[in-house]
Design a protein around this motif. Structure first.
Motif, PDB file in Angstrom:
ATOM      1  N   ARG A   3       0.809  -1.206   0.000  1.00 37.13           N
ATOM      2  CA  ARG A   3       0.000   0.000   0.000  1.00 37.13           C
ATOM      3  C   ARG A   3       0.854   1.272   0.000  1.00 37.13           C
ATOM      4  O   ARG A   3       0.343   2.369  -0.160  1.00 37.13           O
ATOM      5  CB  ARG A   3      -0.902   0.007   1.243  1.00 37.13           C
ATOM      6  CG  ARG A   3      -1.954   1.080   1.262  1.00 37.13           C
ATOM      7  CD  ARG A   3      -2.625   1.117   2.619  1.00 37.13           C
ATOM      8  NE  ARG A   3      -3.335  -0.101   2.910  1.00 37.13           N
ATOM      9  CZ  ARG A   3      -4.600  -0.305   2.565  1.00 37.13           C
ATOM     10  NH1 ARG A   3      -5.280   0.625   1.934  1.00 37.13           N
ATOM     11  NH2 ARG A   3      -5.182  -1.440   2.867  1.00 37.13           N
ATOM     12  N   GLY A   4       2.168   1.154   0.171  1.00 38.50           N
ATOM     13  CA  GLY A   4       2.982   2.333   0.430  1.00 38.50           C
ATOM     14  C   GLY A   4       3.137   3.302  -0.727  1.00 38.50           C
ATOM     15  O   GLY A   4       3.414   4.480  -0.498  1.00 38.50           O
ATOM     16  N   ASP A   5       3.002   2.858  -1.982  1.00 43.10           N
ATOM     17  CA  ASP A   5       3.283   3.725  -3.123  1.00 43.10           C
ATOM     18  C   ASP A   5       2.058   4.565  -3.471  1.00 43.10           C
ATOM     19  O   ASP A   5       1.502   4.469  -4.563  1.00 43.10           O
ATOM     20  CB  ASP A   5       3.727   2.885  -4.324  1.00 43.10           C
ATOM     21  CG  ASP A   5       5.025   2.160  -4.045  1.00 43.10           C
ATOM     22  OD1 ASP A   5       5.788   2.634  -3.187  1.00 43.10           O
ATOM     23  OD2 ASP A   5       5.280   1.129  -4.680  1.00 43.10           O
ATOM     24  N   GLN A   6       1.651   5.413  -2.533  1.00 42.16           N
ATOM     25  CA  GLN A   6       0.498   6.282  -2.711  1.00 42.16           C
ATOM     26  C   GLN A   6       0.841   7.636  -2.103  1.00 42.16           C
ATOM     27  O   GLN A   6       1.187   7.711  -0.919  1.00 42.16           O
ATOM     28  CB  GLN A   6      -0.749   5.680  -2.052  1.00 42.16           C
ATOM     29  CG  GLN A   6      -1.131   4.324  -2.629  1.00 42.16           C
ATOM     30  CD  GLN A   6      -2.224   3.634  -1.851  1.00 42.16           C
ATOM     31  OE1 GLN A   6      -2.486   3.966  -0.702  1.00 42.16           O
ATOM     32  NE2 GLN A   6      -2.896   2.673  -2.471  1.00 42.16           N
ATOM     33  N   TYR A   7       0.736   8.686  -2.900  1.00 43.08           N
ATOM     34  CA  TYR A   7       1.256   9.983  -2.484  1.00 43.08           C
ATOM     35  C   TYR A   7       0.252  11.085  -2.784  1.00 43.08           C
ATOM     36  O   TYR A   7      -0.319  11.152  -3.883  1.00 43.08           O
ATOM     37  CB  TYR A   7       2.576  10.296  -3.201  1.00 43.08           C
ATOM     38  CG  TYR A   7       3.678   9.309  -2.906  1.00 43.08           C
ATOM     39  CD1 TYR A   7       4.584   9.523  -1.870  1.00 43.08           C
ATOM     40  CD2 TYR A   7       3.812   8.149  -3.666  1.00 43.08           C
ATOM     41  CE1 TYR A   7       5.591   8.606  -1.603  1.00 43.08           C
ATOM     42  CE2 TYR A   7       4.812   7.234  -3.394  1.00 43.08           C
ATOM     43  CZ  TYR A   7       5.698   7.469  -2.363  1.00 43.08           C
ATOM     44  OH  TYR A   7       6.701   6.564  -2.103  1.00 43.08           O
ATOM     45  N   PHE A   8       0.066  11.969  -1.796  1.00 44.67           N
ATOM     46  CA  PHE A   8      -0.681  13.205  -1.962  1.00 44.67           C
ATOM     47  C   PHE A   8       0.249  14.365  -1.641  1.00 44.67           C
ATOM     48  O   PHE A   8       1.004  14.318  -0.660  1.00 44.67           O
ATOM     49  CB  PHE A   8      -1.890  13.264  -1.025  1.00 44.67           C
ATOM     50  CG  PHE A   8      -3.018  12.350  -1.413  1.00 44.67           C
ATOM     51  CD1 PHE A   8      -3.589  12.425  -2.673  1.00 44.67           C
ATOM     52  CD2 PHE A   8      -3.521  11.433  -0.514  1.00 44.67           C
ATOM     53  CE1 PHE A   8      -4.628  11.576  -3.030  1.00 44.67           C
ATOM     54  CE2 PHE A   8      -4.558  10.588  -0.854  1.00 44.67           C
ATOM     55  CZ  PHE A   8      -5.111  10.663  -2.117  1.00 44.67           C
ATOM     56  N   PHE A   9       0.180  15.418  -2.461  1.00 38.69           N
ATOM     57  CA  PHE A   9       0.951  16.625  -2.223  1.00 38.69           C
ATOM     58  C   PHE A   9       0.015  17.827  -2.304  1.00 38.69           C
ATOM     59  O   PHE A   9      -0.754  17.945  -3.269  1.00 38.69           O
ATOM     60  CB  PHE A   9       2.075  16.781  -3.260  1.00 38.69           C
ATOM     61  CG  PHE A   9       3.116  15.705  -3.206  1.00 38.69           C
ATOM     62  CD1 PHE A   9       4.241  15.845  -2.416  1.00 38.69           C
ATOM     63  CD2 PHE A   9       2.971  14.536  -3.949  1.00 38.69           C
ATOM     64  CE1 PHE A   9       5.208  14.843  -2.364  1.00 38.69           C
ATOM     65  CE2 PHE A   9       3.918  13.531  -3.906  1.00 38.69           C
ATOM     66  CZ  PHE A   9       5.045  13.688  -3.112  1.00 38.69           C
ATOM     67  N   VAL A  10       0.084  18.672  -1.316  1.00 36.77           N
ATOM     68  CA  VAL A  10      -0.678  19.921  -1.316  1.00 36.77           C
ATOM     69  C   VAL A  10       0.321  21.060  -1.387  1.00 36.77           C
ATOM     70  O   VAL A  10       1.156  21.232  -0.484  1.00 36.77           O
ATOM     71  CB  VAL A  10      -1.560  20.047  -0.069  1.00 36.77           C
ATOM     72  CG1 VAL A  10      -2.235  21.414  -0.037  1.00 36.77           C
ATOM     73  CG2 VAL A  10      -2.600  18.938  -0.048  1.00 36.77           C
ATOM     74  N   ASN A  11       0.253  21.837  -2.474  1.00 33.95           N
ATOM     75  CA  ASN A  11       1.225  22.906  -2.731  1.00 33.95           C
ATOM     76  C   ASN A  11       2.655  22.363  -2.623  1.00 33.95           C
ATOM     77  O   ASN A  11       3.536  22.969  -2.014  1.00 33.95           O
ATOM     78  CB  ASN A  11       1.019  24.073  -1.772  1.00 33.95           C
ATOM     79  CG  ASN A  11      -0.319  24.747  -1.970  1.00 33.95           C
ATOM     80  OD1 ASN A  11      -0.967  24.585  -3.014  1.00 33.95           O
ATOM     81  ND2 ASN A  11      -0.764  25.508  -0.982  1.00 33.95           N
ATOM     82  N   ARG A  12       2.837  21.170  -3.182  1.00 33.22           N
ATOM     83  CA  ARG A  12       4.116  20.461  -3.259  1.00 33.22           C
ATOM     84  C   ARG A  12       4.632  19.988  -1.905  1.00 33.22           C
ATOM     85  O   ARG A  12       5.801  19.630  -1.771  1.00 33.22           O
ATOM     86  CB  ARG A  12       5.187  21.319  -3.937  1.00 33.22           C
ATOM     87  CG  ARG A  12       4.927  21.559  -5.406  1.00 33.22           C
ATOM     88  CD  ARG A  12       6.203  21.900  -6.124  1.00 33.22           C
ATOM     89  NE  ARG A  12       5.995  22.059  -7.553  1.00 33.22           N
ATOM     90  CZ  ARG A  12       6.954  22.148  -8.446  1.00 33.22           C
ATOM     91  NH1 ARG A  12       8.217  22.100  -8.048  1.00 33.22           N
ATOM     92  NH2 ARG A  12       6.708  22.293  -9.718  1.00 33.22           N
ATOM     93  N   ARG A  13       3.793  19.959  -0.917  1.00 37.19           N
ATOM     94  CA  ARG A  13       4.176  19.428   0.392  1.00 37.19           C
ATOM     95  C   ARG A  13       3.478  18.083   0.583  1.00 37.19           C
ATOM     96  O   ARG A  13       2.253  17.990   0.460  1.00 37.19           O
ATOM     97  CB  ARG A  13       3.779  20.399   1.501  1.00 37.19           C
ATOM     98  CG  ARG A  13       4.193  19.924   2.891  1.00 37.19           C
ATOM     99  CD  ARG A  13       3.645  20.852   3.967  1.00 37.19           C
ATOM    100  NE  ARG A  13       4.222  22.165   3.844  1.00 37.19           N
ATOM    101  CZ  ARG A  13       5.375  22.538   4.382  1.00 37.19           C
ATOM    102  NH1 ARG A  13       6.080  21.669   5.075  1.00 37.19           N
ATOM    103  NH2 ARG A  13       5.836  23.759   4.227  1.00 37.19           N
ATOM    104  N   PHE A  14       4.244  17.032   0.910  1.00 37.09           N
ATOM    105  CA  PHE A  14       3.665  15.715   1.114  1.00 37.09           C
ATOM    106  C   PHE A  14       2.747  15.719   2.325  1.00 37.09           C
ATOM    107  O   PHE A  14       3.082  16.272   3.386  1.00 37.09           O
ATOM    108  CB  PHE A  14       4.768  14.675   1.313  1.00 37.09           C
ATOM    109  CG  PHE A  14       4.259  13.324   1.715  1.00 37.09           C
ATOM    110  CD1 PHE A  14       3.710  12.473   0.769  1.00 37.09           C
ATOM    111  CD2 PHE A  14       4.315  12.912   3.041  1.00 37.09           C
ATOM    112  CE1 PHE A  14       3.234  11.218   1.132  1.00 37.09           C
ATOM    113  CE2 PHE A  14       3.840  11.666   3.411  1.00 37.09           C
ATOM    114  CZ  PHE A  14       3.300  10.820   2.456  1.00 37.09           C
ATOM    115  N   ILE A  15       1.575  15.111   2.181  1.00 30.93           N
ATOM    116  CA  ILE A  15       0.626  15.017   3.289  1.00 30.93           C
ATOM    117  C   ILE A  15       0.103  13.593   3.407  1.00 30.93           C
ATOM    118  O   ILE A  15       0.181  12.802   2.457  1.00 30.93           O
ATOM    119  CB  ILE A  15      -0.565  15.990   3.113  1.00 30.93           C
ATOM    120  CG1 ILE A  15      -1.440  15.545   1.934  1.00 30.93           C
ATOM    121  CG2 ILE A  15      -0.097  17.415   2.989  1.00 30.93           C
ATOM    122  CD1 ILE A  15      -2.808  16.166   1.924  1.00 30.93           C
TER     123      ILE A  15
END
Length: 607
Positions: free
Chosen positions: A247-259
């Motif tokens: 499940r680890g390969d899942q990414y969200f970025f808000v204004n280029r900041r990882f969240i």
């Protein structure tokens, strides 16, 4: 009365503050990389030794600092990003937290070398445990170099709580990958103990994903995106065929900041509902660009969690954008959900989705990438519940083979240690049927084989190693840097299970032998399954759990598949071995291995 409240000395206060900012070496890596990005660097080098415990050094070609700024950078509550409290809600930069450098210097030996581009001389500052040791001019390249040595040297209790080197290295790689995804236009290089882990050239997001996660995603990425007045969404999701066990390969970025956001992950899961094979997870890397006034980034000390002022809109919009992207690439059925109707005002000029081709409707056989449990709302109209075919099938299907209850009936008075009596027969190349003392027993040969192999492998992990058969042609196994560090962590346990493998160059193993029940041609899938099962365990801190998961992963891949014809002798051996297991009634995943129909049930059925 004696006074009991005292002001803490600065060095103790800094060490306490460091506990919030510097949790492990990866925390230092995150802070230093973000500072380099804010400095306008186009190239950043990360050098690590001993999983960050001995050295973490970040070198960038950014703007550099003056002598006065270099000294103030280690002062508490010092920052160049904030002048008023209102600025907290208008921040787009990364390393704005003023206590970061002071906290790092409180628990490590830090050497800073920096030089402005137009200056001839730079500045060198050395600090050990908040004590300034050196502050003088020095010749150095333009930009900034920060070396953090002997992390937690003055707080041995914190150092003792660090995990093993492979675990800490994996955390560092995760932070590096997040920065690499957020800044694909940067040249990034990562060395660990003198070995190059990543050397990334500046590129676009799609190629950066391939650089970081391997060529398996090349050609399997689906672009998604939509611009609205409230938020702009862009990025890539993996096709259903590229779904992974982990499940680890899942990414969200808000204004280029990882969240991290369980709420948004739930939206993604709903968007992929009915598209993925069982127990797999999609890859995605999604970016949100939003006015900082609409988010609060100060709800968590590490800034990995944020708060939207309108979370429901973001949730629904993300779901709609992903479904639209999958639909355009024929990865999902085109169904208009009622919940998406309210987004028409937000999504401007949404391209019309392509209708499905006529020849795909009614085509026999499963659709590639679809789960057997497809979404009801998507298919009810195509396949009515009470069709003549369904009624015929229900009338001619023995209830004792496919009971309608979700949970299997109790085994009742059947003693699982009691051997089967009478002759054995195979039904449908899937079930073994036998007479018991007072009825009929049906054994699922696949689940039974999984239970037998699982207990055999688990015992091998805790007792003597399993025998290994040598491969005629050794196989080369290439891993991503993250998976390679994890393989090094569990290498000893894998060998005990019968795998003969040796480290061979960066991110590579040579496989020379496999357990007798494993085929060498499936070695890559075996290790993918193993890594997916045990990625979240703590290695040596959960050794027994690790063996169980390794054994479970290998048993699943080694067990026979439905449709295999068995001879009477093979059936007898399987039944005997099953009833010698500690828990013969269930598979390693809790599914029943057998179903019992007693004579009383038959008498009641026939009146």
């Amino acid at each position: 009365m004696k006074e009991v409240i005292k002001l803490l000395p600065d060095h103790i206060a800094n060490q306490i503050a460091a506990g919030e900012v510097v949790q492990r070496p990866a925390s230092v890596v995150k802070e230093l990389l973000e500072n380099a990005i804010d400095a306008g660097a186009t190239r950043v080098d990360l050098l690590v030794k001993d999983a960050g415990k001995a050295l973490i050094q970040v070198i960038d070609n950014g703007c550099g600092m003056s002598a006065n700024d270099a000294r103030l950078a280690f002062a508490r509550h010092a920052t160049s990003k904030i002048t008023a409290a209102e600025d907290l809600f208008n921040i787009r930069t990364m390393g704005f937290r003023g206590e970061a450098m002071a906290s790092i210097a409180a628990v490590a030996q830090v050497t800073l070398k920096t030089r402005l581009h137009q200056a001839e001389l730079g500045t060198e500052i050395c600090i050990e445990g908040s004590d300034l040791k050196k502050n003088e001019p020095v010749l150095c390249p333009r930009g900034t170099s920060v070396a953090v040595k002997n992390l937690f040297f003055n707080v041995p209790a914190r150092r003792n709580f660090l995990k093993t080197n492979p675990v800490e290295t994996r955390h560092i790689i995760n932070e590096f990958m997040r920065v690499g995804l957020a800044q694909p236009e940067l040249n990034l290089r990562f060395e660990h103990n003198g070995n190059v882990v990543y050397d990334l050239e500046a590129t676009d997001l799609e190629q950066r994903i391939v650089q970081l996660f391997g060529k398996t995603l090349d050609g399997a990425l689906i672009p998604v995106g939509e611009d609205t007045p409230y938020v702009c969404i862009s990025g890539f999701v993996g096709s259903p065929d590229a779904a992974r066990k982990k499940r680890g390969d899942q990414y969200f970025f808000v204004n280029r900041r990882f969240i991290k956001s369980g709420y948004l992950h739930h939206s993604m899961a709903r968007a992929f509902e009915g598209l993925l094979p069982e127990e797999t997870h999609p890859f995605y890397c999604v970016f949100f660009e939003i006015d900082p006034a609409h988010i609060d980034i100060n709800i968590h000390p590490t800034k990995t969690e944020i708060k939207f002022d309108d979370e429901r809109t973001v949730y629904q919009l993300l779901h709609s954008v992903i479904r639209k992207g999958l639909g355009e690439y024929h990865a999902a059925p085109i169904v208009e959900a009622e919940e998406d109707q309210g987004l028409v005002q937000l999504i401007r000029q949404t391209p019309q989705l392509r209708p499905p081709q006529e020849e795909t409707i009614g085509t026999p056989g499963p659709v590639a990438g679809w789960s057997a449990q497809a979404s009801k709302s998507s298919w009810e109209q195509l396949y009515p519940k009470n069709s003549p075919r369904d009624q015929h099938q229900r009338q001619h299907t023995p209830k004792f083979l496919f009971p309608e209850e979700e949970t299997p009936p109790s085994l009742g008075e059947l003693k699982v240690t009691e051997p089967m009596t009478g002759r054995l027969a195979q039904l449908g190349a899937r079930y073994i049927v036998s007479q018991s003392r007072d009825g009929l027993v049906v054994i699922d040969q696949c689940h039974a084989h999984q239970r037998i192999l699982f207990e055999k492998f688990r015992k091998a992990g805790t007792r003597t190693p399993l025998a290994s058969q040598q491969l005629l042609f050794p196989r080369t196994l290439d891993f991503s840097p993250v998976d390679f560090t994890f393989m090094r962590e569990i290498e000893a346990q894998v060998r005990r299970l019968g795998f003969d493998l040796q480290e061979f160059g960066p991110n590579t193993y040579i496989l020379q032998g496999v357990p007798t029940v494993v085929k060498g041609s499936k070695a890559e899938k075996f290790f993918e399954e193993i890594i997916a099962e045990v990625r979240e365990t703590g290695g040596a801190n959960a050794e027994s759990k690790l063996y169980d998961r390794l054994a479970r992963a290998i048993a699943r891949k080694s067990a026979m598949q439905p449709g295999k014809q068995l001879s009477p002798g093979e059936m007898r051996i399987m039944v005997d071995e099953l009833f010698q297991c500690e828990q013969p009634a269930t598979s390693p995943w809790g599914k029943p291995t057998m179903y019992r129909l007693n004579l009383g049930d038959l008498e009641q059925h026939f009146g």
